[in-house]
Write a protein that holds these residues in place. Structure first.
Motif, short mmCIF file in Angstrom:
data_model
loop_
_atom_site.label_atom_id
_atom_site.label_comp_id
_atom_site.label_asym_id
_atom_site.label_seq_id
_atom_site.Cartn_x
_atom_site.Cartn_y
_atom_site.Cartn_z
N ALA A 1 0.82 -1.21 0.00
CA ALA A 1 0.00 0.00 0.00
C ALA A 1 0.86 1.26 0.00
CB ALA A 1 -0.93 0.00 1.22
N GLY A 2 2.16 1.11 0.30
CA GLY A 2 3.09 2.22 0.17
C GLY A 2 2.98 3.26 1.27
N ALA A 3 3.66 4.37 1.03
CA ALA A 3 3.75 5.44 2.02
C ALA A 3 2.38 6.01 2.37
CB ALA A 3 4.67 6.55 1.52
N GLY A 4 1.48 6.09 1.39
CA GLY A 4 0.15 6.63 1.66
C GLY A 4 -0.63 5.75 2.62
N GLY A 5 -0.51 4.45 2.43
CA GLY A 5 -1.18 3.53 3.33
C GLY A 5 -0.62 3.60 4.74
N LYS A 6 0.70 3.69 4.83
CA LYS A 6 1.33 3.79 6.15
C LYS A 6 0.90 5.06 6.86
CE LYS A 6 5.84 3.88 8.43
NZ LYS A 6 7.31 3.83 8.24
N LEU A 7 0.83 6.17 6.12
CA LEU A 7 0.39 7.44 6.71
C LEU A 7 -1.03 7.32 7.25
CD1 LEU A 7 0.87 10.46 7.26
CD2 LEU A 7 0.02 10.91 4.94
N ALA A 8 -1.91 6.67 6.50
CA ALA A 8 -3.30 6.52 6.94
C ALA A 8 -3.39 5.72 8.24
CB ALA A 8 -4.13 5.85 5.85
N LEU A 9 -2.61 4.65 8.32
CA LEU A 9 -2.62 3.84 9.54
C LEU A 9 -2.06 4.61 10.73
CD1 LEU A 9 -1.44 0.37 8.15
CD2 LEU A 9 -3.77 1.11 8.63
N ASN A 10 -0.97 5.30 10.51
CA ASN A 10 -0.36 6.07 11.60
C ASN A 10 -1.27 7.20 12.09
OD1 ASN A 10 1.94 4.51 11.72
ND2 ASN A 10 3.11 5.79 10.31
N MET A 11 -1.98 7.83 11.16
CA MET A 11 -2.92 8.89 11.56
C MET A 11 -4.04 8.32 12.43
SD MET A 11 -3.23 11.15 8.06
CE MET A 11 -4.57 12.15 8.75
N ALA A 12 -4.51 7.13 12.08
CA ALA A 12 -5.56 6.51 12.88
C ALA A 12 -5.07 6.21 14.30
CB ALA A 12 -6.03 5.22 12.21
N VAL A 13 -3.82 5.73 14.40
CA VAL A 13 -3.26 5.43 15.72
C VAL A 13 -3.04 6.70 16.52
CG1 VAL A 13 -1.28 4.43 16.95
CG2 VAL A 13 -2.22 3.28 14.94
N ASP A 14 -2.57 7.76 15.86
CA ASP A 14 -2.37 9.04 16.55
C ASP A 14 -3.70 9.55 17.11
OD1 ASP A 14 0.34 9.12 16.11
OD2 ASP A 14 0.18 10.30 14.26
N GLY A 15 -4.78 9.35 16.35
CA GLY A 15 -6.09 9.76 16.84
C GLY A 15 -6.49 8.98 18.08
N MET A 16 -6.17 7.70 18.11
CA MET A 16 -6.46 6.87 19.29
C MET A 16 -5.62 7.29 20.49
SD MET A 16 -6.72 3.16 17.36
CE MET A 16 -7.12 2.24 18.81
#
Length: 783
Positions: A698-713
């Protein structure tokens, strides 16, 4: 058919019942209905008509409670859709469409017989009717009923909770059609997962007859001899292979208010000379406890309680003579009291108590053959499964020695039963030509009965030695060209020694067998990697050894995956971390219905390091229900692993994609190995190993999306700082590291990402703190 029943195994055989009616939606009735629905069979659940707008409110409410129950009554919430509710007043006529009727109403003879008369008017001729009663003999239930009803009537005594308690006692009467007993035995065994014990029509049948006697003796003698509740539960607990709840903890669990009712029922039914009468007196403090609401765990407490005064949480126990509560203190056993024989020989007050209670209990069990059962193995199974004893009464006597036990009874002034005299200095169980045999009342040995189609690894062990073995594992020949690999470490945890014997086993199977099953008859399939050894290596700064272990595990598991023979994993109980990963590398899974599977490494600050991340991505990507594109599989796998989610059943493991559509679920634990072997043999003809996969990152964009979700948590307080670190490494693996969406990754590259992440995390202080906390407390550290 529910998810629990899809694909193969004895659990998936066609049911002899197309629809079952359960009458009575209390805790037991709802639980029985749920387990029948778990088997994929539609259920009509009836109860009394409720006032108000919804006449089905009682049955509807019972299903709603069952869906929220913990532990869960349903293996898959979708199974609840198989249950149709109704009322006895309006819907009893629908029984005509049912192939079996189970009555689970209040324990009153008049109400039961009144219901039976109405049932006899509406059921199809020949439809079996059974009662779940635990106190009323069958002869009294059918007294005055038409002979045609008596022919179709029997008792099916489930234990609570019906999903998890494996014991089912079946009782037929002199007029009961043997075909009904046979059909219900087969269905309850294969489809409901029960160990069926055929009992005779005597009060309390088997388990409750002995179990209630044991509790009455233990409680009464404790008061007489001045023991504390902690001392009783320490003595009548682990030394005898009895759960640590012992006696008073068990009474709190089942409900103290039931004690007087059980005692009254048993004393009214048992013959005047029965030994039960000598111990049937009620404890003086019980009436006041019940009146004050101290009925056990369902009330304000019982023999134990939690005192929360002043915002604290102090465990307290009751004084058996004064009724006063005080902080609970752990009881110490004598040095020789670590096992049954040692404790019975201890010359102190606890040894004297053990001799009296277990002497009376085991002698009582022996005196009931053949009154309650012709087979001692049936009695042992009933106590093992009904009261969770590791060994039944006769296996316990074997551990003590029958002759020594007879001497103990004489010393205590307890009559020696004829069966003990018959045994003399012989054992009740012995192997003859590799076949387990039991001693009969006539003094002759006979093979222990085994239902057709049951294959037990314990029986394989009796007949010979393993093909390969070490202190960590063994390879067995289970016949027809199939080998079975078992782990033999504590909790079947993985370590270097397990990988070594597994690697040797793979090479041996290549040359000598057609297929391999991975299985154990231990309670738990595998608790994962040995964290204790990992902590030791980390404390010695031997991180290089940890890195080697991760690489070696990956190599061995991939050797298993690409072996030139089919591999079937057969998990039961816990299959966590590495236990889940080895399962993921098999060609097929044949899981016991009660399998609790998951990749839990994030809970101790790590990530799956033996190929679990890649294997889960492949499962999600291959599933037709997964939306197209690289991100949907990544998102679902990330959520499952990051939250250390564990399935609460094999059916849920299928919904988590750990089990695939072609994998099977076995309802009866004793049939799991046979089912797994059959699945392995079915894969042999034309078998070819799987092709090496490709991964689409999924590349860098996918990693960014996952990390943003964790930061929100993290901002919401749901995630901790170290959760963010661990999740970041997990996101890196699942999205392909530095690779972008235009590239493809090999399996070896994904394994490399796993190695890198694991090695980095195991060197961090927060991860080491999590490992230490888990080892010390058994609970995850939120840091």
């Amino acid at each position: 058919m529910t998810e629990a029943m899809k694909s193969g195994g004895e659990g998936g055989v066609a049911s002899p019942f197309s629809r079952v009616c359960v009458i009575g939606s209390g805790v037991m009735g709802a639980g029985i209905a749920a387990q029948i629905a778990n088997a994929g069979v539609p259920v009509l659940l009836l109860d009394r008509k409720a006032e108000g707008s919804n006449p089905n409110a009682l049955a509807d409410g019972a299903i709603a409670k069952a869906l929220k129950a913990d532990p869960a009554a349903f293996m898959d919430p979708a199974a609840a859709k198989l249950i149709t509710t109704g009322t006895i007043e309006d819907d009893l006529g629908k029984v005509a469409d049912c192939d079996w009727v189970v009555e689970v109403i209040i324990e009153r003879l008049d109400l039961k017989q009144g219901l039976y008369r109405r049932l006899d008017e509406v059921r199809r001729p020949g439809t079996p009717v059974s009662s779940n009663t635990s106190t009323i003999p069958l002869a009294r239930l059918v007294e005055g009923m038409p002979e045609r009803f008596a022919r179709d009537f029997l008792i099916t005594h489930f234990f609570n909770p019906p999903r998890y308690m494996r014991l089912l006692e079946i009782v037929g009467g002199p007029l009961t059609d043997p075909a009904h007993v046979a059909r219900l035995t087969a269905f309850c065994d294969r489809s409901l997962g029960k160990t069926v014990v055929k009992a005779k029509d005597t009060p309390g049948f088997i388990a409750n007859r002995i179990g209630t006697f044991w509790m009455q003796v233990a409680a009464g003698v404790a008061v007489e001899q001045g023991l504390t509740v902690e001392e009783v539960d320490a003595v009548i607990g682990r030394p005898f292979g009895i759960p640590k709840t012992g006696v008073f903890g068990l009474l709190d669990l089942v409900g103290i208010d039931l004690m007087p009712h059980i005692a009254a029922s048993m004393t009214s039914l048992l013959a005047e000379g029965d030994r039960y009468h000598a111990f049937a007196g009620e404890l003086p403090l019980v009436p006041k406890m019940i009146a004050d609401g101290y009925t056990g765990r369902k009330g304000k407490g019982g023999f134990y309680r939690i005192n929360r005064e002043g915002g604290g949480k102090v465990k307290e126990s009751i004084d058996l003579k004064t009724g006063a509560y005080a902080p609970s203190r752990r009881a110490s056993l004598p040095p020789e009291g670590r096992d049954a024989a040692g404790l019975l020989g201890a010359q102190d007050r606890l040894g004297a108590y053990a001799r009296k209670v277990m002497g009376e209990t085991l002698a009582y069990a022996a005196s009931l053959v053949p009154e309650i059962s012709d087979d001692i193995s049936g009695i042992d199974r009933a106590m093992e499964l009904g009261f969770n004893w590791k060994m039944g009464p006769f296996a316990l006597i074997d551990q003590i020695g029958a002759a020594k036990f007879a001497a103990l009874l004489k010393q205590e002034g307890i009559a020696v039963p004829a069966l003990i005299e018959t045994a003399g200095d012989r054992k009740f169980y012995k192997d003859i030509d590799g076949v387990p045999n039991e001693l009969g009342a006539d003094g002759e040995y006979r093979p222990v009965p085994r239902p057709e189609g049951v294959l037990l690894l314990s029986d394989v062990r009796r007949k010979g030695k393993p093909v390969l073995s070490s202190k960590a594992g063994a390879l067995w020949d289970i016949g027809d060209g199939v080998a079975c690999f078992e782990i033999t470490t504590k909790m079947n945890t993985f370590e270097e020694r397990v990988l070594a014997i597994l690697e040797k086993s793979i090479e041996h199977v290549k040359e000598n067998f057609k297929a391999l099953v991975i299985y154990t008859d231990a309670t738990q399939f595998s608790a994962g990697a040995n964290l204790g050894l990992a902590q030791f290596a980390a404390n010695m700064a031997a991180f290089g050894e940890i890195k080697k272990l991760i690489a070696r595990g990956q190599t061995v598991f991939k050797s298993l995956k690409y072996a030139p023979f089919p591999v079937v994993a057969a998990p039961a109980g816990l299959a966590l971390g590495g236990g889940c990963e080895i399962t993921l590398h098999a060609d097929a899974i044949q899981a016991h219905a009660e399998s609790y599977i998951g990749l839990v490494e994030c809970g101790v600050g790590l990530i799956p390091g033996w190929g679990g991340c890649g294997e889960m991505l492949l499962r999600l990507a291959a599933d037709k229900r997964t939306p197209k594109g690289p991100m949907p599989p990544v998102r679902e796998v990330f959520e499952m692993i990051a939250t250390a989610r564990v399935s609460k059943s094999a059916a849920e493991a299928r919904r988590m994609h750990i089990l695939r559509d072609g994998d099977g679920i076995t309802m009866n634990r004793d049939r799991l190995l046979a089912d797994a072997k059959a699945r392995a043999l079915a894969l042999v003809d034309g078998y070819t190993p799987p092709a090496k996969p490709e991964f689409h990152p999924a590349g860098a964009g996918g990693k960014l999306a996952l990390n943003m979700a964790v930061d929100g948590m993290l901002r919401q307080g749901i995630a901790t700082p170290h959760d963010v670190t661990v999740a970041g490494w997990l996101a890196t693996i699942l999205t392909g590291g530095d690779h972008d969406m235009t590239e493809t990754l090999t399996e070896e590259q994904v394994l490399g990402l796993e190695q890198e992440a694991f090695y980095a995390l195991v060197q961090t202080v927060p991860t080491l703190d999590r490992i230490e906390h888990m080892l010390e407390t058994g609970k995850p550290l939120r840091n």
